[in-house]
Design a protein around this motif. Structure first.
Motif, PDB file in Angstrom:
ATOM      1  N   ARG A 208       0.851  -1.196   0.000  1.00  0.00           N
ATOM      2  CA  ARG A 208       0.000   0.000   0.000  1.00  0.00           C
ATOM      3  C   ARG A 208       0.884   1.243   0.000  1.00  0.00           C
ATOM      4  N   THR A 232       0.006  -6.482   0.859  1.00  0.00           N
ATOM      5  CA  THR A 232      -1.292  -7.024   0.432  1.00  0.00           C
ATOM      6  C   THR A 232      -1.033  -8.186  -0.537  1.00  0.00           C
ATOM      7  N   GLU A 236      -3.520  -6.191  -5.241  1.00  0.00           N
ATOM      8  CA  GLU A 236      -4.433  -5.449  -4.361  1.00  0.00           C
ATOM      9  C   GLU A 236      -3.757  -4.237  -3.735  1.00  0.00           C
ATOM     10  N   ASP A 277      -4.433 -15.530   1.299  1.00  0.00           N
ATOM     11  CA  ASP A 277      -3.717 -14.426   0.642  1.00  0.00           C
ATOM     12  C   ASP A 277      -2.797 -14.949  -0.467  1.00  0.00           C
TER      13      ASP A 277
END
Ligand SMILES: O=C1C[C@@H](O)[C@H](O)[C@@H](O)C1=O
Length: 292
Positions: A208, A232, A236, A277
């Motif tokens: 991020r 992430t 994403e 994930d």
């Protein structure tokens, strides 16, 4: 046509980390079993205490899950106490090679626990760091391995200027870790385009950008950022993973792509988070490969 690449996983995606007190650690059987069930071919070794360090035992254990060994991560102080670094490198290289690994992933540790603080190096210490890395390259080469330097948050090669300085002062290739590079302020896609011949290994992470900017500005500690989900699943976050893969593939890279989503499992974190994930990252990577 779908491109075929070598895809591996890393224990850190399951919360297994070299940092003392990092978080809850899942047992090796769970981690390896889930890697195998997800269809990855290989794993990086992970920190001492997680998998056996006896080569025969390690080969037998990995074989039970149909996994091979990529090699492993060695975060060691390079800027002083060279003898210790060379001894650790010799032990790691011998183990990786005996278990079929082909890469030693080196990071320039500070000597402090964790990745939240970074003392400044003198020019003389930097020169020792470069020299030690080169000697480790030779030790690993004697075992048939190649060595790459992993720019990593909280080590002495973290920020863009340090990455560039290392590239200028050393002949070693890099582990292009898309996440650590981005947090340190280096655009991984641009770096891959400028130095295609120096990409010796790839760690695929997504990050991020808002939290990365907070870490860079010193407003958020690295450990806290990991806890807040700076990493992430692929696709994403804000790393252009598709352009990165396209760029290194076009340059002829034929090494491993290691999926790594640095994770710290809290006491209450569900056990299935790492598997879910990693599954999402694999699905994103498959779409990228379809588009090549
Ligand atoms: O390559 C790596 C190895 C990990 O264990 C480390 O903690 C992680 O940050 C990483 O990028």
């Amino acid at each position: 046509m779908t491109a075929t690449i070598r895809v591996a996983a890393a224990p850190i995606s399951w919360g297994v980390c070299e940092v003392p007190g990092w978080g809850r650690v899942l047992d090796a059987g769970t981690v390896l079993g889930e890697m195998a069930a997800l269809g990855v071919q290989a794993t990086e070794l992970g920190p001492p205490g997680y998998l056996p360090r006896d080569p025969a035992e390690l080969r037998e254990l990995l074989g039970r899950y149909d996994l091979t060994l990529v090699g492993g991560f060695l975060a060691v102080v390079l800027h002083e106490n060279q003898e210790n670094a060379l001894k650790e490198a010799e032990e790691s290289a011998a183990l990786f090679a005996a278990c079929g690994g082909d890469v030693l992933v080196l990071a320039a540790a500070t000597g402090l626990d964790g990745y939240d603080e970074r003392p400044k190096l003198t020019d003389a210490e930097w020169a020792t760091l470069v020299e030690t890395a080169s000697k480790i390259h030779d030790i690993a080469a004697a075992h048939g391995l190649h060595t790459v330097l992993h720019p990593h948050v909280g080590t002495h090669v973290e920020q863009q200027a340090e990455v560039e300085r290392f590239l200028a002062d050393s002949d070693l290739g890099l582990c292009l870790d898309t996440g650590h590079l981005m947090i340190g302020g280096t655009d991984p896609v641009e770096l891959a385009k400028r130095y295609p011949e120096r990409v010796g290994h790839v760690h695929l992470k997504d990050v991020r950008a808002d939290l990365a900017a907070e870490v860079r500005a010193g407003r958020l500690g690295y450990t806290d950022a990991v806890g807040r989900g700076i990493y992430t699943p692929l696709g994403e976050g804000d790393v252009d993973v598709a352009s990165m893969v396209r760029s290194v593939q076009a340059a002829g890279y034929d090494g491993w792509y290691v999926l790594e989503q640095d994770t710290a499992l809290g006491a209450e974190s569900p056990d299935d988070v790492p598997r879910r994930d990693t599954e999402r990252s694999l699905a994103h990577l498959a779409k990228i490969l379809d588009s090549l």
